[in-house]
Design a protein around this motif. Structure first.
Motif, short mmCIF file in Angstrom:
data_model
loop_
_atom_site.label_atom_id
_atom_site.label_comp_id
_atom_site.label_asym_id
_atom_site.label_seq_id
_atom_site.Cartn_x
_atom_site.Cartn_y
_atom_site.Cartn_z
N ASN A 1 77.26 10.69 53.55
CA ASN A 1 77.60 9.28 53.74
C ASN A 1 77.22 8.88 55.15
O ASN A 1 77.64 9.51 56.12
CB ASN A 1 79.10 9.05 53.53
CG ASN A 1 79.53 9.37 52.11
OD1 ASN A 1 78.89 8.92 51.17
ND2 ASN A 1 80.58 10.13 51.96
N VAL A 2 76.44 7.81 55.23
CA VAL A 2 76.02 7.27 56.53
C VAL A 2 76.78 5.98 56.77
O VAL A 2 76.74 5.07 55.94
CB VAL A 2 74.50 7.01 56.56
CG1 VAL A 2 74.07 6.46 57.91
CG2 VAL A 2 73.72 8.27 56.20
N VAL B 1 69.67 10.90 60.65
CA VAL B 1 69.87 10.38 59.30
C VAL B 1 68.61 10.56 58.47
O VAL B 1 68.67 11.00 57.31
CB VAL B 1 70.31 8.89 59.35
CG1 VAL B 1 70.23 8.24 57.99
CG2 VAL B 1 71.70 8.77 59.93
N GLN B 2 67.47 10.21 59.03
CA GLN B 2 66.21 10.33 58.28
C GLN B 2 65.91 11.78 57.94
O GLN B 2 65.42 12.08 56.84
CB GLN B 2 65.06 9.69 59.06
CG GLN B 2 65.20 8.20 59.27
CD GLN B 2 65.46 7.45 57.98
OE1 GLN B 2 64.88 7.73 56.93
NE2 GLN B 2 66.36 6.48 58.04
N ALA C 1 68.32 11.83 46.78
CA ALA C 1 68.71 10.45 47.05
C ALA C 1 70.00 10.08 46.33
O ALA C 1 70.77 9.24 46.83
CB ALA C 1 67.59 9.51 46.65
N VAL D 1 73.09 10.63 48.55
CA VAL D 1 73.14 9.97 49.84
C VAL D 1 73.65 8.55 49.66
O VAL D 1 73.13 7.79 48.84
CB VAL D 1 71.76 9.95 50.52
CG1 VAL D 1 71.81 9.18 51.84
CG2 VAL D 1 71.25 11.36 50.74
N ASP E 1 74.14 5.33 52.01
CA ASP E 1 73.89 4.74 53.33
C ASP E 1 74.54 3.37 53.36
O ASP E 1 73.99 2.39 52.85
CB ASP E 1 72.39 4.67 53.58
CG ASP E 1 72.04 4.41 55.03
OD1 ASP E 1 72.94 4.02 55.80
OD2 ASP E 1 70.87 4.61 55.39
N LYS F 1 68.24 12.66 55.07
CA LYS F 1 67.83 11.97 53.84
C LYS F 1 66.58 12.61 53.22
O LYS F 1 66.44 12.63 52.01
CB LYS F 1 67.53 10.49 54.13
CG LYS F 1 68.73 9.62 54.22
CD LYS F 1 68.26 8.18 54.44
CE LYS F 1 69.34 7.19 54.27
NZ LYS F 1 68.84 5.80 54.43
#
Length: 159
Positions: free
Chosen positions: A109-110, A142-143, A151, A154, A156, A146
């Motif tokens: 979780n971002v 983060v990148q 996906a 994740v 965001d 990810k």
């Protein structure tokens, strides 16, 4: 051929922000102690000696604990970094390297503020969590995560 994966370290801005927050807490505590002292002077029956002493002792203890924890955090972050590798995340802290296999990650979780990542929460399959915050290149962190996590796992927030 060896690939050099980037290392992410705690940023000086984050350390300054934490130090500033400790100072704000001290100022707020002094203000609270002064208000209770003023109340003790104005209304001695309502704001008795027990209240005055207990509030001051609590504020002194709380600020000492915060200060000691902050100094420990500063000492530990001098030699702290994380590295995102193709199949694991490597954490280096206090001279010890630990690794998290990316297969053990259930979710990432971002959390963002004004579009910029504020912190990242990694939830493992055993329901334990890891919070990453204060790193210099949070967007790069983060990148990198990810790119290695499916996906569907994740979230965001605010992207």
């Amino acid at each position: 051929m060896s690939v050099n994966h980037p290392r992410f370290t705690i940023s000086p801005e984050s350390l300054r922000e934490r130090s500033r927050n400790i100072a704000y807490g001290l100022v707020l505590s002094i203000g609270m102690a002064l208000v209770v002292y003023w109340g003790h002077i104005q209304f001695p029956k309502s704001f008795n000696n027990i209240l005055l002493v207990s509030v001051i002792l609590f504020l002194v203890a709380a600020n000492l604990i915060n200060y000691v924890r902050h100094r420990r955090y500063l000492r530990l972050t001098k030699d702290h970094w994380i590295q995102i590798q193709p199949e694991r995340v490597r954490f280096h802290a206090a001279g010890t390297i630990t690794e998290l296999d990316l297969e053990d990650v259930a979710a990432v979780n971002v959390y963002r503020r004004r579009g910029a990542p504020r912190h990242v929460q990694i939830k493992r399959k055993d329901n334990r969590g890891i919070r990453l915050e204060g790193y210099g290149d949070m967007e790069g962190l983060v990148q990198a995560l990810k790119a290695r996590i499916p996906a569907a796992h994740v979230a965001d927030r605010g992207a």
